[in-house]
Design an enzyme around this catalytic site. Structure first.
Site, PDB file in Angstrom:
ATOM      1  N   ASP A 186     -15.172  17.063 115.526  1.00  0.00           N
ATOM      2  CA  ASP A 186     -14.723  17.295 116.905  1.00  0.00           C
ATOM      3  C   ASP A 186     -15.367  18.582 117.385  1.00  0.00           C
ATOM      4  O   ASP A 186     -15.574  19.514 116.606  1.00  0.00           O
ATOM      5  CB  ASP A 186     -13.192  17.414 116.942  1.00  0.00           C
ATOM      6  CG  ASP A 186     -12.633  17.116 118.331  1.00  0.00           C
ATOM      7  OD1 ASP A 186     -11.929  16.115 118.472  1.00  0.00           O
ATOM      8  OD2 ASP A 186     -12.927  17.908 119.266  1.00  0.00           O
ATOM      9  N   THR A 205     -11.592   2.647 123.920  1.00  0.00           N
ATOM     10  CA  THR A 205     -11.494   1.490 124.817  1.00  0.00           C
ATOM     11  C   THR A 205     -12.520   1.653 125.932  1.00  0.00           C
ATOM     12  O   THR A 205     -12.433   2.590 126.719  1.00  0.00           O
ATOM     13  CB  THR A 205     -10.078   1.384 125.413  1.00  0.00           C
ATOM     14  OG1 THR A 205      -9.164   1.272 124.322  1.00  0.00           O
ATOM     15  CG2 THR A 205      -9.938   0.168 126.315  1.00  0.00           C
ATOM     16  N   ALA A 257      13.714  -4.770 130.188  1.00  0.00           N
ATOM     17  CA  ALA A 257      13.604  -4.438 131.617  1.00  0.00           C
ATOM     18  C   ALA A 257      14.035  -2.990 131.845  1.00  0.00           C
ATOM     19  O   ALA A 257      14.665  -2.380 131.000  1.00  0.00           O
ATOM     20  CB  ALA A 257      14.490  -5.385 132.420  1.00  0.00           C
ATOM     21  N   GLY A 258      13.679  -2.449 132.983  1.00  0.00           N
ATOM     22  CA  GLY A 258      14.088  -1.086 133.326  1.00  0.00           C
ATOM     23  C   GLY A 258      13.066  -0.402 134.205  1.00  0.00           C
ATOM     24  O   GLY A 258      12.566  -0.989 135.172  1.00  0.00           O
ATOM     25  N   GLU A 315      -8.634  -0.599 119.013  1.00  0.00           N
ATOM     26  CA  GLU A 315      -7.406  -0.176 118.305  1.00  0.00           C
ATOM     27  C   GLU A 315      -6.189  -0.738 119.013  1.00  0.00           C
ATOM     28  O   GLU A 315      -6.209  -0.927 120.226  1.00  0.00           O
ATOM     29  CB  GLU A 315      -7.366   1.355 118.210  1.00  0.00           C
ATOM     30  CG  GLU A 315      -7.371   2.100 119.539  1.00  0.00           C
ATOM     31  CD  GLU A 315      -5.991   2.328 120.106  1.00  0.00           C
ATOM     32  OE1 GLU A 315      -5.013   2.137 119.363  1.00  0.00           O
ATOM     33  OE2 GLU A 315      -5.896   2.676 121.291  1.00  0.00           O
ATOM     34  N   PHE A 316      -5.168  -1.018 118.221  1.00  0.00           N
ATOM     35  CA  PHE A 316      -3.931  -1.561 118.782  1.00  0.00           C
ATOM     36  C   PHE A 316      -2.735  -0.707 118.343  1.00  0.00           C
ATOM     37  O   PHE A 316      -1.660  -1.223 118.058  1.00  0.00           O
ATOM     38  CB  PHE A 316      -3.749  -3.021 118.344  1.00  0.00           C
ATOM     39  CG  PHE A 316      -4.894  -3.916 118.741  1.00  0.00           C
ATOM     40  CD1 PHE A 316      -5.039  -4.322 120.067  1.00  0.00           C
ATOM     41  CD2 PHE A 316      -5.844  -4.322 117.819  1.00  0.00           C
ATOM     42  CE1 PHE A 316      -6.103  -5.131 120.454  1.00  0.00           C
ATOM     43  CE2 PHE A 316      -6.911  -5.136 118.187  1.00  0.00           C
ATOM     44  CZ  PHE A 316      -7.036  -5.544 119.511  1.00  0.00           C
ATOM     45  N   LYS A 345      -8.998  -6.418 123.750  1.00  0.00           N
ATOM     46  CA  LYS A 345      -8.203  -5.206 123.947  1.00  0.00           C
ATOM     47  C   LYS A 345      -7.578  -5.165 125.352  1.00  0.00           C
ATOM     48  O   LYS A 345      -6.375  -4.986 125.517  1.00  0.00           O
ATOM     49  CB  LYS A 345      -9.106  -3.985 123.712  1.00  0.00           C
ATOM     50  CG  LYS A 345      -8.527  -2.674 124.157  1.00  0.00           C
ATOM     51  CD  LYS A 345      -7.388  -2.232 123.254  1.00  0.00           C
ATOM     52  CE  LYS A 345      -6.696  -1.043 123.855  1.00  0.00           C
ATOM     53  NZ  LYS A 345      -5.975  -0.252 122.914  1.00  0.00           N
ATOM     54  N   CYS A 367      -2.121   4.228 128.212  1.00  0.00           N
ATOM     55  CA  CYS A 367      -2.860   2.986 127.928  1.00  0.00           C
ATOM     56  C   CYS A 367      -2.638   1.886 128.962  1.00  0.00           C
ATOM     57  O   CYS A 367      -3.577   1.468 129.625  1.00  0.00           O
ATOM     58  CB  CYS A 367      -2.489   2.477 126.541  1.00  0.00           C
ATOM     59  SG  CYS A 367      -2.752   3.712 125.278  1.00  0.00           S
ATOM     60  N   LYS A 402      -8.937  22.972 117.447  1.00  0.00           N
ATOM     61  CA  LYS A 402      -8.312  21.773 116.868  1.00  0.00           C
ATOM     62  C   LYS A 402      -8.747  21.576 115.411  1.00  0.00           C
ATOM     63  O   LYS A 402      -7.923  21.334 114.527  1.00  0.00           O
ATOM     64  CB  LYS A 402      -8.741  20.561 117.699  1.00  0.00           C
ATOM     65  CG  LYS A 402      -7.741  19.440 117.681  1.00  0.00           C
ATOM     66  CD  LYS A 402      -8.331  18.253 118.369  1.00  0.00           C
ATOM     67  CE  LYS A 402      -7.522  17.824 119.560  1.00  0.00           C
ATOM     68  NZ  LYS A 402      -8.098  16.615 120.172  1.00  0.00           N
TER      69      LYS A 402
HETATM   70  C1  UGA Z   1       0.083   0.315 123.881  1.00  0.00           C
HETATM   71  C2  UGA Z   1      -0.031  -0.962 123.036  1.00  0.00           C
HETATM   72  O1  UGA Z   1       1.259  -1.427 122.647  1.00  0.00           O
HETATM   73  C3  UGA Z   1      -0.878  -0.726 121.795  1.00  0.00           C
HETATM   74  O2  UGA Z   1      -1.063  -1.946 121.087  1.00  0.00           O
HETATM   75  C4  UGA Z   1      -2.244  -0.165 122.219  1.00  0.00           C
HETATM   76  O3  UGA Z   1      -3.053   0.146 121.108  1.00  0.00           O
HETATM   77  C5  UGA Z   1      -2.047   1.106 123.029  1.00  0.00           C
HETATM   78  O4  UGA Z   1      -1.230   0.810 124.175  1.00  0.00           O
HETATM   79  C6  UGA Z   1      -3.400   1.613 123.441  1.00  0.00           C
HETATM   80  O5  UGA Z   1      -4.098   0.939 124.191  1.00  0.00           O
HETATM   81  O6  UGA Z   1      -3.838   2.648 122.921  1.00  0.00           O
HETATM   82  P1  UGA Z   1       1.645   2.504 123.807  1.00  0.00           P
HETATM   83  O7  UGA Z   1       1.133   2.780 125.171  1.00  0.00           O
HETATM   84  O8  UGA Z   1       1.663   3.569 122.800  1.00  0.00           O
HETATM   85  O9  UGA Z   1       0.822   1.277 123.127  1.00  0.00           O
HETATM   86  O10 UGA Z   1       3.145   2.046 123.961  1.00  0.00           O
HETATM   87  P2  UGA Z   1       3.990   0.703 124.024  1.00  0.00           P
HETATM   88  O11 UGA Z   1       5.010   0.752 122.953  1.00  0.00           O
HETATM   89  O12 UGA Z   1       3.142  -0.486 124.095  1.00  0.00           O
HETATM   90  O13 UGA Z   1       4.764   0.904 125.415  1.00  0.00           O
HETATM   91  C7  UGA Z   1       4.063   1.001 126.651  1.00  0.00           C
HETATM   92  C8  UGA Z   1       5.015   1.183 127.807  1.00  0.00           C
HETATM   93  O14 UGA Z   1       5.731  -0.024 128.072  1.00  0.00           O
HETATM   94  C9  UGA Z   1       6.078   2.244 127.607  1.00  0.00           C
HETATM   95  O15 UGA Z   1       6.221   2.984 128.797  1.00  0.00           O
HETATM   96  C10 UGA Z   1       7.341   1.466 127.322  1.00  0.00           C
HETATM   97  O16 UGA Z   1       8.505   2.154 127.696  1.00  0.00           O
HETATM   98  C11 UGA Z   1       7.124   0.241 128.179  1.00  0.00           C
HETATM   99  N1  UGA Z   1       7.853  -0.955 127.709  1.00  0.00           N
HETATM  100  C12 UGA Z   1       7.559  -1.511 126.498  1.00  0.00           C
HETATM  101  C13 UGA Z   1       8.818  -1.550 128.525  1.00  0.00           C
HETATM  102  O17 UGA Z   1       9.101  -1.067 129.653  1.00  0.00           O
HETATM  103  N2  UGA Z   1       9.444  -2.692 128.104  1.00  0.00           N
HETATM  104  C14 UGA Z   1       9.157  -3.264 126.900  1.00  0.00           C
HETATM  105  O18 UGA Z   1       9.767  -4.299 126.567  1.00  0.00           O
HETATM  106  C15 UGA Z   1       8.193  -2.655 126.081  1.00  0.00           C
END
Ligand code: UGA
Length: 428
Positions: A31, A122, A251-252, A149-150, A202, A259, A36
């Site tokens: 890096d 990405t 929901a919410g 990545e996921f 992705k 991401c 860091k």
């Molecule tokens: C997401 C994807 O889940 C990962 O697979 C992916 O690698 C990543 O983006 C990325 O592209 O780097 P992340 O953003 O860390 O991961 O978080 P998530 O757990 O997916 O949640 C995303 C958002 O959706 C959050 O704000 C969460 O509160 C919201 N969410 C999630 C809901 O409002 N309802 C749900 O049922 C699930």
């Protein structure tokens, strides 16, 4: 054991590096950020991620990982080079690729034994092919592989250790065996595709999950009108194996983070540029934004008005398990409450500092009850599990008025009503 170099020690790069070191490879992290790298050498994690400090100290202890700011030194002995630098959105929502291209241009000038350059960042569809052509023109034998990545923030290490799938996109499938072997200890299904297909897997995955969230939120708005309960609707849907028990149907307040908002926007732009139908994604974004306004309207209805009122906020992070507030619903909520003259007292187990930096006028509380003390109302913004463990009698005693508006549907409505709260949530 494969010798690997990982360029970029941000979120993706660092987890990738530590994860590969854990499964027996030798990893050099590179890096340009000296501070860091200095911290990492001392075993200090620059990001908040459960389990990372422990994992980092183990792989440093076993000398499976090293850190450097010197690209030449870092890639010299590498067999595989991962590029995991940031691709922030520009003002139009397009991914800004300057860091990826800087690394690519530097690699052309740097001697290395590596034959594979693997892109973790990405990037827009077509970028990996451009990189492949760029290296070819420079007469370098690198084969470019797209390996999206996921990882989810807050459970990134677990996601690395037990992935649902490994996607490898390349136009030279004969090289894939080396990467299949690299990931073999993880025991995950491997999908071999072309570069463009891997890039789209992705974007399509993230956008689909975002679409699921907006879908259930539109059902939530309907449920409110007819007296149905969206959490039960989601539970009923998840029992359908075709929808699945892990479906994104909470929901919410909707999605935030670094991401989903970025990837939905980028895919939408790409579809428009390709004269492809982007309608579903436009609706996904529209409904997601609408939920923030809907929640504020619910809060306003219960609290009558905001001026001069003390409002407690539980949560600032975009979701539980992280200190990240990028594109978090809390940002819009705090700004709106402040505009309307409310006094804001916030508790978040990890993101308080980040919130304070953006909104210096917010009072930070040390505990959830501390935030609620003397408040005219409590708004639940983030789905931290510890909020559900709070003693409701103590909470009610602490508040001036027992009004709770829950943007994450964390509490059973009956329990809250029985405990003496005026309780509103989304879609119930
Ligand atoms: C997401 C994807 O889940 C990962 O697979 C992916 O690698 C990543 O983006 C990325 O592209 O780097 P992340 O953003 O860390 O991961 O978080 P998530 O757990 O997916 O949640 C995303 C958002 O959706 C959050 O704000 C969460 O509160 C919201 N969410 C999630 C809901 O409002 N309802 C749900 O049922 C699930």
């Amino acid at each position: 054991m494969t010798k690997v170099a990982v360029i970029g020690t941000g979120y993706v790069g660092l987890i990738q590096a530590v994860g590969l070191a854990e499964i027996g490879h030798h990893v050099t992290c590179i890096d340009t950020d000296e501070a860091k790298i200095g911290r990492l050498k001392k075993g200090q994690s620059p990001i908040f991620e459960p389990g990372l400090p422990e994992a980092l100290s183990t792989v440093i202890g076993s000398q499976a990982i090293t850190f450097t700011t010197d690209l030449a030194e870092g890639v010299k002995d590498a067999e595989i080079i991962f590029i995991a630098v940031g691709t922030p959105s520009d003002t139009d929502g397009r991914a800004d690729l300057k860091y990826v291209w800087t690394v690519a241009k530097d690699l052309v000038k740097t001697p290395t034994g590596a034959a594979l350059v693997v892109i973790k960042s990405t990037v827009p569809v077509g970028t990996n092919r451009e990189l492949q052509e760029f290296f070819q023109k420079a007469k370098l034998g690198f084969t470019v592989v797209s390996n999206p990545e996921f990882l989810r923030e807050g459970s990134a290490l677990d996601d690395f250790r037990a992935p649902d799938r490994v996607v490898l996109g390349t136009n030279r499938p004969e090289v894939a065996a080396q990467l299949v072997a690299l990931y073999e200890p993880l025991g995950a299904p491997v999908l071999l595709t072309t570069l463009e297909t891997a890039e789209l897997i992705k974007y399509a995955s993230n956008s689909f999950l975002a679409l699921e969230i907006s879908y259930i939120n539109s059902i939530a708005l309907l449920a409110e009108k007819v007296g149905a309960d969206v959490t039960q609707i989601a539970a009923g849907m998840r029992l359908d194996a075709r929808i699945g028990k892990r479906a994104f149907l909470d929901a919410g307040l909707g999605y935030g983070g670094s991401c989903f908002p970025k990837d939905v926007k980028a895919l939408k732009h790409f579809m428009v540029a390709q004269k492809s139908d982007s309608g579903l994604l436009e609706e996904t974004e529209r409904i997601n934004q609408k939920m923030r306004g809907h929640f504020l309207a619910l809060a306003k209805k219960e609290l009558r008005s905001f001026p001069g009122k003390t409002i407690a906020l539980w949560g600032g992070a975009f979701k539980a398990g992280t200190d990240d507030i990028r594109e978090a619903p809390s940002l819009d909520i705090i700004a709106a409450l402040h505009r309307e003259g409310a006094k804001i007292r916030l508790f978040d187990p990890a993101a308080s500092e980040a919130i304070k930096k953006v909104f210096p006028f917010v009072t930070i509380a040390e505990t959830p009850i501390g935030a609620a003390k003397g408040a005219d109302g409590l708004l639940v913004i983030t789905n931290w599990a510890e909020f559900t463990a709070i003693d409701l009698t103590e909470l009610k005693a602490a508040m001036k008025k027992p009004v709770v508006v829950d943007g994450r549907n964390l509490f059973p409505p009956i329990e809250m009503t029985q405990a003496g709260f005026t309780y509103r949530s989304v879609g119930r």
